[in-house]
Design an enzyme around this catalytic site. Structure first.
Site, PDB file in Angstrom:
ATOM      1  N   LYS A 104     -15.228 -74.365  32.660  1.00 28.58           N
ATOM      2  CA  LYS A 104     -13.904 -73.806  32.392  1.00 28.58           C
ATOM      3  C   LYS A 104     -12.914 -74.929  32.112  1.00 28.58           C
ATOM      4  O   LYS A 104     -12.466 -75.620  33.025  1.00 28.58           O
ATOM      5  CB  LYS A 104     -13.395 -72.978  33.579  1.00 28.58           C
ATOM      6  CG  LYS A 104     -11.996 -72.378  33.327  1.00 28.58           C
ATOM      7  CD  LYS A 104     -11.227 -72.186  34.600  1.00 28.58           C
ATOM      8  CE  LYS A 104      -9.768 -71.866  34.346  1.00 28.58           C
ATOM      9  NZ  LYS A 104      -9.030 -72.927  33.625  1.00 28.58           N
TER      10      LYS A 104
ATOM     11  N   SER B  97      -5.162 -79.650  41.514  1.00 27.02           N
ATOM     12  CA  SER B  97      -4.189 -79.732  42.597  1.00 27.02           C
ATOM     13  C   SER B  97      -4.808 -79.392  43.939  1.00 27.02           C
ATOM     14  O   SER B  97      -5.827 -78.693  44.024  1.00 27.02           O
ATOM     15  CB  SER B  97      -3.022 -78.774  42.323  1.00 27.02           C
ATOM     16  OG  SER B  97      -3.450 -77.426  42.477  1.00 27.02           O
TER      17      SER B  97
ATOM     18  N   GLU C 119     -11.967 -83.142  43.526  1.00 28.49           N
ATOM     19  CA  GLU C 119     -11.174 -84.341  43.237  1.00 28.49           C
ATOM     20  C   GLU C 119      -9.735 -83.872  43.116  1.00 28.49           C
ATOM     21  O   GLU C 119      -9.376 -83.217  42.140  1.00 28.49           O
ATOM     22  CB  GLU C 119     -11.673 -85.020  41.954  1.00 28.49           C
ATOM     23  CG  GLU C 119     -11.296 -86.493  41.872  1.00 28.49           C
ATOM     24  CD  GLU C 119      -9.958 -86.730  41.218  1.00 28.49           C
ATOM     25  OE1 GLU C 119      -8.941 -86.677  41.952  1.00 28.49           O
ATOM     26  OE2 GLU C 119      -9.921 -86.979  40.008  1.00 28.49           O
TER      27      GLU C 119
ATOM     28  N   CYS D 143      -4.133 -88.780  38.448  1.00 29.95           N
ATOM     29  CA  CYS D 143      -4.257 -88.596  39.896  1.00 29.95           C
ATOM     30  C   CYS D 143      -4.239 -89.919  40.646  1.00 29.95           C
ATOM     31  O   CYS D 143      -3.808 -89.977  41.799  1.00 29.95           O
ATOM     32  CB  CYS D 143      -5.521 -87.814  40.222  1.00 29.95           C
ATOM     33  SG  CYS D 143      -7.024 -88.508  39.521  1.00 29.95           S
TER      34      CYS D 143
ATOM     35  N   GLU E  96       2.947 -86.133  45.773  1.00 26.96           N
ATOM     36  CA  GLU E  96       2.491 -86.466  44.421  1.00 26.96           C
ATOM     37  C   GLU E  96       3.443 -85.846  43.402  1.00 26.96           C
ATOM     38  O   GLU E  96       3.681 -84.636  43.416  1.00 26.96           O
ATOM     39  CB  GLU E  96       1.071 -85.938  44.196  1.00 26.96           C
ATOM     40  CG  GLU E  96       0.503 -86.337  42.846  1.00 26.96           C
ATOM     41  CD  GLU E  96      -0.937 -85.876  42.655  1.00 26.96           C
ATOM     42  OE1 GLU E  96      -1.725 -86.644  42.089  1.00 26.96           O
ATOM     43  OE2 GLU E  96      -1.262 -84.750  43.088  1.00 26.96           O
TER      44      GLU E  96
END
Length: 481
Positions: free
Chosen positions: A177, A231, A252, A286, A385
């Site tokens: 996806k 996220s 991750e 990230c 973040e």
């Protein structure tokens, strides 16, 4: 405008069962360039069924045969290099240079795992040293089975490669996806699958959002493993869904990575590495080293060097040669980062550079490269973040303080250490709680070295032999010698 109303299932483009369509935007021109189907649970069920049916034969091919297909993906991506770079820049907003790095890293990943697939054959049936006389044990590595791969929008081609290449090398079959924000580059993977005659059902590609495809995929009882990059909020939901059937997950997730500059560093050289760590891909990475810890003896010189470089950045059309910083990939992401800039204003943070220091392009989801100094550790900008071109800095008085502040985070994905003494830089790096630590360099991400983090940065590792192991189960056959 491109219309993608079909799903790639069992080596065929078939009409999606989903009735909704999603807009795909050019973030520089702020215009719609495509629509893709949102997909639904029926699409997921068909794709998983195809993958399940194809998996035993794909495993039986062996690593050498699977390696040939992985080389085929690499070769086909290379032949499409220029068109894919342009497409990535158009859909994602990356400058051409950055889009080229994304593609080249993806190609290298497919080639690396082709070698790993070949080596896997030689590991099957390895004897185990056991102390009990008259007993033998041998080790085998079987694929997990059917895996669902969910990739993010910031690095579409390379994050797909990090998951797809080791999964195929291991003998797994896949339902992929792509992000609904940047789905266009990854459509080429389906075309390549047909071009290289990949067996039907080995790769299935579903377009859609989290509601239509992501959630049904993570819940599907026919999926043995989910690998997700994105996220923390969504990653936690993925983990909960998989836990209901004890399915394996690799996650991750986020990062709030530090970059430490010690007093023996050259401020000019350090500034180059700091810039690369935070403003690459407009900070939408990230591992972005978004917390700068600089020794007070070199802080002023470093801030001055950074300001000079930030002023020299060219913001503009990602397709134009010489563009250094493109727009945010989506209007939503620009709004998210802007909220943090508003918080900074409310907190009274001191800006070395922000939107008041430059004029932004007239069109595009742009934000100014920003640097705040003397940021309190209690600030949300220091703790959370941001995923944008925003660097938060504060000075330190010692190595010990730098290490303590670097590790004072909910995340542990990456870090960078800069020192005039390489051995000192390595020693400091060894003390940090992070998965990847660079010293005196830019962020070098290699197919041979693991990628993943500590704490809330995720579970498991991608790349290297560890990335292959994530898609394998270990089996031992034990009996009389």
């Amino acid at each position: 405008m491109q219309l993608l109303s079909q799903q790639f299932i069992n080596n065929q483009w078939v009409a999606s069962k989903g009735t909704r369509m999603l807009d795909v935007m050019n973030p520089y021109r702020e215009e719609r360039i495509a629509q893709v189907t949102a997909g639904d649970a029926s699409d997921v069920d068909a794709a998983v069924h195809a993958a399940r049916k194809a998996q035993p034969a794909w495993q039986a091919l062996g690593g050498v045969a699977r390696a040939a297909y992985l080389e085929g993906f690499a070769d086909a991506l290379e032949t499409r290099r220029e068109s894919l770079i342009t497409l990535s820049a158009t859909n994602n907003g990356k400058p051409l240079m950055e889009a080229g790095i994304d593609l080249d890293d993806a190609i290298a990943c497919y080639r690396y795992y082709a070698k790993q697939a070949k080596a896997l054959d030689t590991r099957q049936g390895e004897p185990v040293n056991v102390e009990m006389e008259g007993v033998e044990a041998r080790t085998y590595h079987d694929p997990v089975g059917v895996v669902g791969l969910i990739t993010p929008w910031n690095f579409p081609l390379v994050t797909s490669a990090w998951k797809l290449a080791p999964a195929l090398a291991a003998g797994c079959t896949v339902v992929l996806k792509p992000s609904e924000v940047t789905p266009l580059p990854e459509q080429v993977l389906a075309d390549i699958a047909l071009e290289i005659n990949l067996p039907a059902g080995v790769l299935n590609l579903l377009n859609g959002d989290g509601e239509g495809i992501g959630a049904p995929l993570t819940r599907h009882p026919g999926v043995d493993k989910i690998s997700f990059t994105g996220s923390n909020r969504v990653g936690e939901a993925v983990m909960q869904a998989a836990s209901a059937r004890t399915a394996s997950v690799s996650l991750e997730l986020g990062g709030k990575s530090p970059i430490i500059v010690m007093e023996d560093a050259d401020p000019e050289q350090a500034a180059d590495w700091v810039m690369a760590g935070i403003y690459f891909n407009a900070g939408q990475i990230c591992s972005a080293t978004s917390r700068l810890l600089v020794h007070e003896n070199v802080a002023e010189a470093l801030y001055a060097a950074l300001a000079e470089r930030m002023d020299a950045l060219t913001l503009g059309d990602p397709l134009a040669e010489g563009t250094d910083l493109g727009p945010m990939t989506s209007a939503k992401q620009r709004e998210t980062v802007q909220r943090y800039l508003n918080i900074a204003a409310q907190e009274g943070l001191t800006a070395v550079r922000d939107a008041t220091h430059r004029t932004l392009p007239d069109q595009g989801y742009f934000l100014a490269p920003t640097l705040y100094r003397d940021v309190p550790v209690e600030s949300r900008l220091w703790q959370e973040e941001i995923f944008g071109p925003v660097l938060c800095a504060r000075s330190v008085v010692s190595e010990a303080e730098a290490i303590a502040l670097a590790d004072d985070s909910a995340y542990g994905l990456a870090a960078t250490v800069i020192s005039g003494d390489p051995e000192r830089a390595k020693r400091i790096g060894r003390k940090l709680k992070a998965g990847s630590i660079w010293y005196n360099s830019e962020q070098l991400v290699l197919p041979e070295t693991a990628w993943g983090g500590f704490k809330r940065s995720g579970i498991g590792r991608e790349l290297g032999p560890w990335g292959l192991s994530a898609y394998l189960e270990v089996k031992h056959v034990i009996g009389p010698a």
